[in-house]
Design a protein around this motif. Structure first.
Motif, PDB file in Angstrom:
ATOM      1  N   ILE A 215       1.072  -1.471   0.643  1.00 32.62           N
ATOM      2  CA  ILE A 215       0.053  -0.372  -0.275  1.00 32.62           C
ATOM      3  C   ILE A 215       0.851   1.435  -0.125  1.00 32.62           C
ATOM      4  N   VAL A 216       1.564   1.172   1.195  1.00 32.74           N
ATOM      5  CA  VAL A 216       3.005   2.744   1.035  1.00 32.74           C
ATOM      6  C   VAL A 216       3.320   2.613  -0.061  1.00 32.74           C
ATOM      7  N   ALA A 217       3.975   1.475  -0.810  1.00 32.09           N
ATOM      8  CA  ALA A 217       4.903   1.686  -2.249  1.00 32.09           C
ATOM      9  C   ALA A 217       3.533   2.028  -3.424  1.00 32.09           C
TER      10      ALA A 217
ATOM     11  N   ARG B 262      11.906   0.646   0.728  1.00 34.17           N
ATOM     12  CA  ARG B 262      12.595   1.247   0.086  1.00 34.17           C
ATOM     13  C   ARG B 262      12.987   0.274  -1.821  1.00 34.17           C
ATOM     14  N   ALA B 263      13.163  -0.645  -0.987  1.00 33.46           N
ATOM     15  CA  ALA B 263      13.406  -1.881  -2.338  1.00 33.46           C
ATOM     16  C   ALA B 263      12.283  -2.026  -3.037  1.00 33.46           C
ATOM     17  N   ARG B 264      11.045  -1.593  -3.276  1.00 33.48           N
ATOM     18  CA  ARG B 264      10.326  -1.221  -4.211  1.00 33.48           C
ATOM     19  C   ARG B 264       9.913  -0.023  -5.123  1.00 33.48           C
ATOM     20  N   ILE B 265      10.879   0.914  -3.799  1.00 35.42           N
ATOM     21  CA  ILE B 265      10.781   2.344  -4.089  1.00 35.42           C
ATOM     22  C   ILE B 265      12.413   2.864  -3.784  1.00 35.42           C
ATOM     23  N   PRO B 266      13.450   2.698  -4.627  1.00 32.63           N
ATOM     24  CA  PRO B 266      14.753   2.974  -4.617  1.00 32.63           C
ATOM     25  C   PRO B 266      14.441   4.448  -4.196  1.00 32.63           C
ATOM     26  N   GLU B 267      14.067   5.269  -5.421  1.00 33.78           N
ATOM     27  CA  GLU B 267      14.135   6.779  -4.533  1.00 33.78           C
ATOM     28  C   GLU B 267      14.035   7.389  -3.990  1.00 33.78           C
ATOM     29  N   LEU B 268      13.479   6.339  -3.248  1.00 29.49           N
ATOM     30  CA  LEU B 268      12.831   6.659  -1.398  1.00 29.49           C
ATOM     31  C   LEU B 268      14.336   7.339  -0.648  1.00 29.49           C
ATOM     32  N   GLU B 269      13.651   8.512   0.269  1.00 31.99           N
ATOM     33  CA  GLU B 269      16.007   8.836   0.510  1.00 31.99           C
ATOM     34  C   GLU B 269      15.554   7.590   1.891  1.00 31.99           C
ATOM     35  N   PRO B 270      16.711   7.535   2.054  1.00 36.16           N
ATOM     36  CA  PRO B 270      17.095   6.567   3.098  1.00 36.16           C
ATOM     37  C   PRO B 270      17.034   7.661   4.385  1.00 36.16           C
ATOM     38  N   LEU B 271      16.617   6.656   5.709  1.00 35.18           N
ATOM     39  CA  LEU B 271      16.374   7.498   7.107  1.00 35.18           C
ATOM     40  C   LEU B 271      17.860   8.186   7.266  1.00 35.18           C
TER      41      LEU B 271
ATOM     42  N   GLU C  10       1.854   7.095  -7.087  1.00 38.19           N
ATOM     43  CA  GLU C  10       1.350   7.935  -7.076  1.00 38.19           C
ATOM     44  C   GLU C  10       1.235   9.433  -6.899  1.00 38.19           C
ATOM     45  N   GLY C  11       2.620   9.355  -5.646  1.00 41.80           N
ATOM     46  CA  GLY C  11       3.071  10.963  -5.414  1.00 41.80           C
ATOM     47  C   GLY C  11       2.541  11.325  -4.448  1.00 41.80           C
ATOM     48  N   ARG C  12       2.332  10.981  -3.280  1.00 39.80           N
ATOM     49  CA  ARG C  12       1.598  10.838  -1.921  1.00 39.80           C
ATOM     50  C   ARG C  12       2.827  10.375  -1.149  1.00 39.80           C
ATOM     51  N   SER C  13       2.713  11.470   0.686  1.00 36.65           N
ATOM     52  CA  SER C  13       4.434  10.814   0.745  1.00 36.65           C
ATOM     53  C   SER C  13       3.655  10.876   1.936  1.00 36.65           C
TER      54      SER C  13
END
Length: 275
Positions: free
Chosen positions: A219-221, A254-263, A226-229
């Motif tokens: 769901i989060v991925a 992040r494994a699904r969305i590699p462009e997600l910023e790391p913590l 969709e451009g949500r945060s």
């Protein structure tokens, strides 16, 4: 929370003065639930200290005081609301959403009162509402009425996912205590805004917690695509490893969305040495 006895000396340095504790928590996670504000409005000076310990993009989801939501049930609340909004002002952009958690007795007949309350709130903040009355989960008419009221002011509906927690009987003291206090909430996975907020409670067995959140990975991925945060809060009854689990959830997404910023990298528990 951003301090827990079991984290001290293991996940965060110990001892730490009060004005440093949030800064160390913020090395693990980039958002926090402001639960303490439910019991009493903090001083403005205390909130200013929270702001000093966090970056501008750190997210606070701050709960409205119970005098507003539970005792006065959103009516005749101008003074406590004014005091609360004044107190949290130093958070600035860190106040990602003001969290309106309503009691289980707040049902479909109360939706008009919620609508009137939301319309009076300043547009300078985002708002997120958590309801616990069963009719908001199993009756299409109250669901539609609540969604209409929230959508009219761009407020979010916060799901509190306890399905994994109640899937099997408790096995630890913390689980047994939580078993009597936590609401048995039906699953809701829909988002109304571009900034959805999810509260998830797993088990003290980390493997069961991870197993229970698999649907939320998808769901989060999807929301991110969709451009949500979204903001995701991960709890367990004892919260011993909650920061570690939160980071694992982030890694799984992040494994699904590699462009997600790391913590961020956690602040070392022990001082760094040359040798």
């Amino acid at each position: 929370m951003w301090t827990h006895k079991s984290w001290q000396g293991r996940l965060v340095a110990h001892p730490l003065p009060s004005h440093e504790r949030l800064r160390h928590y913020a090395g693990w996670c980039n958002a926090v639930e402001g639960n303490t504000t439910f019991y009493a409005t903090p001083t403005r000076e205390t909130v200013a200290s929270w702001a000093r310990q966090t970056d501008p993009d750190f997210r606070f989801v701050v709960k409205l005081p119970k005098v507003i939501t539970h005792e006065r049930r959103l009516g005749d609340v101008e003074e406590p609301l004014r005091e609360f909004l004044h107190a949290i002002e130093p958070l600035g952009p860190r106040a990602d959403a003001l969290w309106i958690q309503l009691p289980g007795s707040f049902g479909p007949a109360d939706v008009p009162a919620l609508g009137r309350f939301l319309r009076r709130l300043p547009a300078s903040h985002r708002y997120a509402v958590e309801v616990r009355h069963p009719a908001f989960f199993d009756d299409s008419h109250p669901i539609a009425a609540l969604e209409e009221v929230l959508t009219a002011v761009s407020a979010e509906w916060v799901p509190f996912d306890t399905t994994a927690f109640f899937q099997s009987p408790p096995t630890t003291d913390a689980e047994r205590e939580a078993w009597t206090r936590k609401p048995r909430m039906p699953l809701r996975t829909a988002a109304l805004t571009d900034r959805p907020i999810v509260r998830y409670i797993g088990r003290d067995d980390s493997a069961l917690t991870v197993e229970g959140w698999q649907r939320w990975i998808d769901i989060v991925a999807g929301w991110l695509r969709e451009g949500r945060s979204p903001t995701m809060f991960v709890h367990t009854p004892d919260n011993v490893d909650a920061p570690v689990l939160a980071r694992r959830f982030h890694d799984d997404v992040r494994a699904r969305i590699p462009e997600l910023e790391p913590l961020p990298e956690p602040i070392p528990v022990e001082p760094l040495t040359l040798f």
